[in-house]
Design an enzyme around this catalytic site. Structure first.
Site, short mmCIF file in Angstrom:
data_model
loop_
_atom_site.label_atom_id
_atom_site.label_comp_id
_atom_site.label_asym_id
_atom_site.label_seq_id
_atom_site.Cartn_x
_atom_site.Cartn_y
_atom_site.Cartn_z
N ASP A 115 0.78 -1.24 0.00
CA ASP A 115 0.00 0.00 0.00
C ASP A 115 0.81 1.29 0.00
O ASP A 115 0.26 2.33 -0.31
CB ASP A 115 -0.97 0.01 1.18
CG ASP A 115 -2.20 0.84 0.89
OD1 ASP A 115 -2.49 1.08 -0.30
OD2 ASP A 115 -2.89 1.26 1.84
N HIS A 128 2.33 4.08 6.66
CA HIS A 128 2.19 4.83 5.42
C HIS A 128 1.00 5.78 5.42
O HIS A 128 0.77 6.48 4.42
CB HIS A 128 2.11 3.87 4.22
CG HIS A 128 1.00 2.87 4.31
ND1 HIS A 128 1.16 1.66 4.95
CD2 HIS A 128 -0.27 2.88 3.85
CE1 HIS A 128 0.03 0.98 4.87
NE2 HIS A 128 -0.85 1.70 4.21
#
Length: 752
Positions: free
Chosen positions: A141, A389
C-alpha cells in the site's frame, strides 16, 4: 531547487488466491489487514476486526500491522495462545512482513525503518521463535517504493518483496514486456547483499473486478444450485478464468498470484470462503476438458518458491519507484510534505528514542529494573506506529493525526522517566539529592525552568558514537545577564539573541521569554552527557538590531538585497555564488476526482493549477539584523503567515534557514502550495540529487524516467521527489549547492 510545503489505522482484510497453471498439491490461503480513517482504538474495537483461529483450511497466512496482532494476542486465553503456537510451529500459520507497521517508503528515515522492523521482528521471535520469522516483505500500500527500503529488506534476509503501487506508465510498460517480476539491486556499494527478488501485484491488493464477495460489495455470488433460476456457475467461472488469463499475459511464468479482498473486507469471512471454495472447485473441474488453470489457496512465500523453482533469469532493476503517478494527473508527491509539523515531531521523536534506548541499556547494566522506571515499550510502540504509510506521510484524517500525536506524547513522557533515572545515577554526588530534572526540547523557544530561574544546569546528551560540537539555544528571562561555565568551571562564550517576533506569536506558545541564550557545547562525549552551568554574569550582552544587509563569520558571508530583502549571494571560503532564496506559491487544483482530469491537489496528490509559481503577497519584506560573538541573524517577515530567520553561527560553513509558514489563508477559496525556492547560477544540466531515506543518494533528471517511456502531463508535480536529509545540484566543474532538511519534504530542480 524547490522545496514544497503545504497544509491541507486502517486495518483491513485481504486474502490471496494463488493461481497456477500446472498441477500442484498444496492448499493455502492468507489474510492482510491495513490505517488512515479510524484511530488505532476504533480499529481494534469499533470495526470488530478480530483475528480468527479457525483451522478449517490447511494454512492461514497473516500480514498484519503487528501492533494490532499483539493487542489481540494479549487478550487471548492460554488455550488459544497454545493453539496459535501449534499452527505456527506446524507451518499452518505463517507471518509476512513482520514490522510493527507497513511503513512508508518516502518519508520514513532509514533509522526509523530499522527500529520499527526490529521491534516487530523481535516481538514475533520472542513470542513464536524461529518458526514465526517472516520470509517475505509485503509493501502493498505505500505510495511509491524506495531503493533503500529494498536494500534493508535484503540485508534483513527476506526472500522476496511484493508491492502494489507503481507509476501507471511504468506498469503498462512492464505488463507489455512481462517484467512485473524482477531482481531489485538495492545498493551500488553493497552489490548482491542488497539485491532482492521483487514482484508487482497485478491489481494492487484488490480482487478481480466483479469478484468481491464481501458484505460491502454487491457483486454476484456463485450460485451452484442447478434448480435455481439464478444458477450462474458456468458464466462466473468463465469470467473469472478470462481475467486470470488476462493477468497471466502480463507475467513471465505459468504461475500467477491473485489477491482476493480489500479495505475493511472479511468482516464476514465465511461469505468470502464459501464463494472462493466454489470458484476453486468448479474452475479446477474444467481441467478434465482441457483447462490449464489450477487454482488453490496459497501464500506469497510459496509463490516465491514456485518462481524460484522455474530457475528463470529475472530482469534487473536499479533506482527506485518514485514518483508514483496513479494516472496522468495524479502524482502522489504531496504527501512528501503534508503535515510538516507532525513530520518534525516524528523526527525529533526518533532522536529521543535513540537516547532513551541507550539510557535504558545503561540502567540495566547497573541493575535497575527499568520497567519500573519508565516504559520504553510505549515509545517503541508509538514510533513504530508513526512510520505507517498513513502516519508519517501526513495523509491521515485530523482526528487520527491528533491520536498519533497523543501516542507519541505518551512515549516521550515514558522516555523522560527513563532519563530522570539515568541522571539520578550519573549526576548524583555522594549522598546529595539530585535537584528536579526538567525537559525542554533542544532549541525550542519555550522552557519554563530556564525562563523562571537565573541559575540552572543544562545537561546535553549525545547519542552518537563520536564526539560532536553543538550550538545550544535556551529561552531565558530578559533583562538578566548570564554567564555559562563548562564542567571544569571555565567560562564558555555566550550570547543572548532576541526571539523573532513571529516565533513569539506562534499559536500554542506559552512563554514570556523574549530572548535566547546561545552557547557552543563542545566535545560532547559519545553516548554520554555533559553539563553546563548557567548563572548571573556581569558583562553586558548587547542585542540591539543593526542596520546592515549582510551577515558573516570567518568562513561564510551572506549578502541581502537591500531593496527586495532577499538573499543575493553566498560566499564560502572566498568563493561567491549568486543565489536568490524566496517563498512562492502555486494555486491548488480543485476537482471532484471523478476522472483523471479532475484530480484535486491534497494530502496525497500535489497538483498545482499553474506551471508558474506566484510571489507571496507582501507589501515588502521586513528585515531586522542582529550580530554578536557567536551568531548573526536576519529576521524576515514576508506577511502575517510567512516569516524566516537566516542564521550564521561562528565557525560553521553552512547557512541556516529557519522558516514558519501558516496558517495559510484560504478564505478566497484557493488552496495554496507554498514553496521555498533557491535560484543559483549553477548550470546543473537538468540533473539533481536527492537522498533515499537519509542513507543513499540518487540522481534525478528533469522530465526523464530511466526505465519506461514517460509522457509529461504534470510538469511540476511529477518532478518532485522525497527528501529526508539532503538534496543538491552541481555543475561540471564541481560547484555545488546542497539543501539539508530537518524533516521530510518534497524537492525538485525544475530549471537548469
Amino acid at each position: 531547487m524547490k522545496f514544497l510545503s503545504h497544509t491541507s489505522i486502517d486495518y483491513n482484510g485481504k486474502w490471496l488466491l494463488y493461481l497456477i497453471l500446472r498441477p500442484v498439491r498444496i492448499l493455502r490461503f492468507f489474510t492482510v489487514w491495513r490505517s488512515w480513517v479510524p484511530t488505532l482504538g476504533s480499529y481494534q474495537y469499533e470495526k470488530n476486526v478480530y483475528c480468527q483461529t479457525s483451522v478449517s483450511r490447511k494454512v492461514i497466512h497473516l500480514n498484519v500491522t503487528y501492533n494490532f496482532f499483539f493487542k489481540w494476542w494479549q487478550e487471548q486465553t492460554e488455550t488459544t495462545k497454545a493453539l496459535v503456537r501449534t499452527l505456527v510451529n506446524e507451518g499452518r500459520l505463517e507471518f509476512i512482513n513482520g514490522g510493527w507497521c507497513m511503513n512508508d517508503e518516502a518519508t520514513a528515515h532509514y533509522v526509523d525503518i530499522i527500529d520499527q522492523m526490529s521491534f516487530g521482528l523481535i516481538t514475533l521471535n520472542d513470542t513464536f521463535g524461529e518458526c514465526g520469522r517472516p520470509r517475505i516483505s509485503w509493501q502493498i500500500d505505500p505510495f511509491g517504493h524506495s531503493r533503500e527500503q529494498a536494500s534493508l529488506f535484503a540485508q534483513m534476509g527476506y526472500d522476496g518483496l511484493f508491492f502494489g503501487r507503481l507509476d501507471h506508465e511504468d506498469k503498462k510498460e512492464r505488463m507489455a514486456k512481462k517484467t512485473m517480476e524482477m531482481v531489485w539491486s538495492g545498493s551500488d556499494s553493497l552489490g548482491t547483499q542488497a539485491s532482492l527478488f521483487t514482484a508487482v501485484n497485478y491489481n494492487l491488493y484488490q480482487p478481480p473486478p466483479g469478484f468481491c464477495f464481501d458484505i460491502y460489495c454487491n457483486d454476484e455470488p456463485i450460485i451452484d444450485d442447478p434448480r435455481s433460476k439464478d444458477y450462474n456457475v458456468e458464466k462466473r467461472v468463465t469470467d473469472f478464468l478470462n481475467y486470470c488469463q488476462e493477468q497471466a499475459n502480463a507475467y513471465a511464468t505459468d504461475s500467477i498470484l491473485l489477491t482476493m479482498g480489500s479495505d475493511f473486507h472479511y468482516q464476514d469471512a465465511n461469505v468470502w470462503f464459501k464463494n472462493m471454495d466454489k470458484l476453486i472447485k468448479y474452475a479446477n473441474e474444467r481441467q478434465a476438458t482441457g483447462s490449464r488453470f489450477n487454482l488453490f489457496y496459497s501464500t506469497p512465500s510459496c509463490y516465491t518458491k514456485a518462481l524460484n523453482d522455474h530457475a528463470k533469469t529475472w530482469p534487473s532493476k536499479t533506482g527506485d519507484f518514485f514518483p508514483y503517478g496513479s494516472d496522468a494527473h495524479a502524482y502522489w508527491t504531496g504527501y512528501f510534505t503534508s503535515r510538516p509539523a507532525s513530520k518534525y515531531m516524528i523526527r525529533q521523536g526518533s532522536n529521543l528514542m535513540q537516547v532513551c534506548k541507550q539510557m535504558d541499556a545503561a540502567l540495566v547494566r547497573q541493575g535497575v529494573a527499568t520497567n519500573q522506571v519508565g516504559e520504553l515499550f510505549t515509545m517503541k510502540d508509538a514510533m513504530g506506529i508513526m512510520q505507517h504509510h498513513d502516519a508519517v506521510t501526513g495523509t491521515e484524517k485530523q482526528h487520527v493525526a491528533e491520536d498519533y500525536a497523543l501516542l507519541l506524547h505518551k512515549g516521550v513522557v515514558e522516555c523522560q522517566k527513563i532519563q530522570t533515572a539515568y541522571y539520578e545515577k550519573e549526576l548524583v554526588i555522594g549522598n546529595q539529592v539530585l535537584p528536579k530534572v526538567s525537559y525542554c526540547q533542544l532549541n525550542v523557544s519555550q522552557c519554563d525552568p530556564t525562563e523562571k530561574n537565573n541559575r540552572f544546569v543544562v545537561n546535553i546528551y549525545n547519542s552518537m558514537a563520536r564526539s560532536v560540537d553543538k550550538y545550544v539555544r535556551v529561552p531565558v528571562a530578559s533583562g538578566t545577564i548570564f554567564q555559562v561555565h563548562d564542567p571544569q568551571g571555565n567560562v564558555v562564550a555566550s550570547q543572548t539573541v532576541p526571539i523573532a517576533e513571529y516565533v513569539k506569536s506562534l499559536p500554542g506558545r506559552v512563554s514570556s521569554a523574549t530572548v535566547e541564550l546561545v552557547f557552543l557545547a563542545s566535545q560532547l562525549p559519545p553516548l554520554g552527557s555533559k553539563s553546563y552551568y548557567v548563572q548571573p554574569g556581569t558583562s553586558k550582552d548587547e542585542h540591539e538590531p543593526q542596520n546592515k544587509f549582510a551577515i558573516s563569520n570567518e568562513k561564510v558571508s551572506v549578502e541581502i538585497d537591500d531593496v527586495r530583502g532577499l538573499i543575493k549571494s553566498v560566499t564560502v571560503n572566498g568563493k561567491t555564488t549568486e543565489l536568490k532564496q524566496e517563498f512562492l506559491w502555486y494555486p491548488s487544483k480543485s476537482g471532484d476526482n471523478s476522472v483523471a482530469d479532475k484530480r484535486a491537489s491534497g494530502a496525497y496528490i500535489f497538483r498545482p493549477d499553474s506551471d508558474g509559481a506566484f510571489a507571496i503577497p507582501s507589501s515588502g519584506i521586513t528585515t531586522t539584523t542582529y550580530s554578536g560573538e557567536l551568531v548573526e541573524e536576519v529576521h524576515q517577515i514576508y506577511n502575517p503567515w510567512v516569516a524566516q530567520t537566516i542564521r550564521l553561527y561562528k565557525g560553521q560553513e553552512h547557512v541556516e534557514l529557519d522558516w514558519v509558514v501558516g496558517p495559510i489563508p484560504v478564505e478566497d477559496g484557493t488552496g495554496k502550495e507554498i514553496i521555498n525556492r533557491v535560484t543559483t547560477s549553477i548550470a546543473s544540466s537538468g540533473m539533481f540529487y536527492t537522498d533515499a531515506n537519509g542513507r543513499q543518494t540518487l540522481e534525478r533528471r528533469f522530465n526523464i524516467r530511466d526505465s519506461y517511456p514517460y509522457t509529461v502531463t504534470e510538469p511540476i508535480a511529477a518532478n518532485y521527489y522525497p527528501v529526508n536529509s539532503h538534496a543538491y545540484i552541481k555543475d561540471a566543474v564541481g560547484n555545488q549547492v546542497t539543501m539539508l532538511v530537518d524533516r521530510p519534504q518534497g524537492g525538485s530542480s525544475l530549471h537548469n
